[in-house]
Scaffold this active site. Structure first.
Site, mmCIF file in Angstrom:
data_model
loop_
_atom_site.group_PDB
_atom_site.id
_atom_site.type_symbol
_atom_site.label_atom_id
_atom_site.label_comp_id
_atom_site.label_asym_id
_atom_site.label_seq_id
_atom_site.Cartn_x
_atom_site.Cartn_y
_atom_site.Cartn_z
ATOM 1 N N GLY A 106 35.881 36.650 30.150
ATOM 2 C CA GLY A 106 35.697 37.565 31.281
ATOM 3 C C GLY A 106 35.176 38.936 30.866
ATOM 4 C CE LYS A 107 30.634 38.476 26.959
ATOM 5 N NZ LYS A 107 30.906 37.053 27.258
ATOM 6 N NE ARG A 108 37.907 39.876 34.576
ATOM 7 C CZ ARG A 108 36.934 39.018 34.900
ATOM 8 N NH1 ARG A 108 35.751 39.068 34.333
ATOM 9 N NH2 ARG A 108 37.150 38.099 35.840
#
Lengths: 310, 310
Positions: A106-108
């Site tokens: 998600g590359k949050r």
């Protein structure tokens, strides 16, 4: 055992440092699956996500003995809103039944208070109003470090608390990675400074394997950089995207492995999922053979990696 | 009219450059709402998200005449998985019924092919297998630029295609923003270079207002930086977080506005949502008055901003 030790044990047991990226897009799902879903649900979002679910399910059932881990590109599921997220959750659950490690890609990122909520969502627990919270089945989350340490620590703390892990973007696989990731901080590039910082966290968070719950994303498309980053981060496990559709082969990934041939797992998404569209893996191009074709692609990838290690 | 012109027109009509951040966390939802949800659904995730939905719904119903825009912190909804995303979707739909602009605050980012899917998910359309895709109701998405131009352009292209917009992280409001965002590229800090690049995109994408569909996130907590960034990006509209709970007051945000008092919208989340916990806005601390207290906080914020402009 924490999530990284579990993953490393599974890589050794299956002799397979491969992550299958389950990043399905509707146009590449075999037509027969889509027709079956339409006949069940009409031409609705429910049918779209049902065809993706059937695709994922079959791939996991056939490939689980050969891969230790799957990675789910969140964008592919968010595209279908809450119904897409439901399929993501079902896919995670199925993967855990087969004891696969699961990476939510998600590359949050966010300021501390919101980072803590993302961390809880994927690596912790969903709160109930008064009752016992419900644990997430995800093992790893990918994280974008642009906001700095007060944004990273909530992810690390939550991972530590629950024996989970994170993979922080250090050097991404896309061509434009050079633009901002090569800004300078003292004598280092930004991505090198991020690597130095991750090693600092990792040093104190080693599992039995010597690797830590703080991992790094390092693109297979950057050979020289991998070599230096492996030296900078001896306690950081690498998630290496870029194999297959993005152009990298096993030889390009060699520098990401440690002296024992460990320390990294290689992701391939499109080259495995859509192997049925490739005559090398599916001579008749018969789409009903999509899972067998994917298996052939995985076996080919394994022998590509194996040649290299010798 | 594109999304940015619509937003600017609404700010002028309502004389209110305020975004209400709807970033609800369960522990701060009034107890009477949570009890009502438990009595409907038991102590389940369904009850958790139902109480959040009732909270959001009431705030939108009472506050919509006074605010042009809401911002949804995605982490708060993702925490509850697919059921949380369902409430996010319902909240977006309700806000659109009241003609509010909607910002999905997801700070999304990925390599080009996946960035394109995030862009479609929030600024474009959900695909069906054969039928007409379903349009997203969201107007703006926040985007993290660490991966560079080939990761940003899919967001810009999708926004352009659908008359939507993006807000790109330039200078975040958290204390650690200095760590990586002040890496150097030539004579500029990284965040300044990102600003220069956004102005390049913005120049060619101006709406009727002179502002473009490419916006920037600039933290209220950085006064000097706001001033310089406003000069660097004359065609870039600012989303300014950090007011209220993060410590900034209206005077700290002055540099983000242009000479006409336009060009920026100020976000407040906790200080509005949870005003019922503050005796200034809710002397009896009666939680049933949460929406009225939120309105009092918005009016106070408006007069704080108004004093400043004079």
């Amino acid at each position: 055992m924490n999530a990284i030790d579990t993953l490393i044990a599974a890589i050794q047991e299956k002799q397979s440092p491969i992550v299958m990226g389950l990043d399905p897009t509707l146009e590449n799902i075999p037509t027969f699956l889509k027709e079956a879903s339409i006949s069940k649900y009409g031409d609705t979002i429910k049918a779209s996500v049902d065809s993706i679910w059937n695709f994922n399910q079959r791939l996991i059932e056939v490939l689980h003995p050969y891969i230790p881990c799957i990675k789910l590109q969140m964008a592919c599921y968010e595209l279908f809103g809450s119904e897409g997220m439901e399929v993501l959750e079902k896919t995670v659950k199925l993967a855990k039944q087969y004891k696969l490690s699961v990476i939510a890609d998600g590359k949050r990122n966010d300021i501390g208070s919101s980072a803590a909520l993302y961390a809880k969502a994927y690596l912790g627990e969903r709160p109930l109003i008064t009752g016992k919270p419900i644990k997430s089945d995800v093992d790893f989350l990918t994280v974008n470090p642009l906001l700095g340490s007060d944004s990273l620590t909530p992810f690390i703390e939550e991972a530590k608390k629950n024996g989970k892990g994170i993979f922080v973007l250090v050097r991404t696989s896309n061509p434009s990675a050079t633009e901002y990731q090569e800004a300078k901080l003292g004598d280092s590039f930004l991505y090198e400074k991020i690597a130095q910082d991750l090693q600092q966290y990792a040093k104190d968070l080693q599992g039995e394997s010597g690797y830590s719950l703080v991992g790094a994303v390092v693109g297979a498309t950057w050979k020289e950089e991998q070599k230096k980053l492996r030296e900078t981060m001896p306690n950081v496990f690498f998630l290496v995207p870029g194999y297959g559709a993005q152009g990298a082969k096993a030889k390009d990934i060699l520098p990401s492995f440690d002296a024992q041939g460990g320390g990294a797992i290689i992701n391939a998404s499109r080259s495995i999922m859509y192997a049925y569209q490739n005559k090398i893996y599916n001579p008749t191009l018969e789409s009903s053979r999509f899972a067998q074709a994917a298996l052939a692609a995985v076996k080919d990838m394994l022998s590509d990696i194996e040649t290299l290690r010798q």
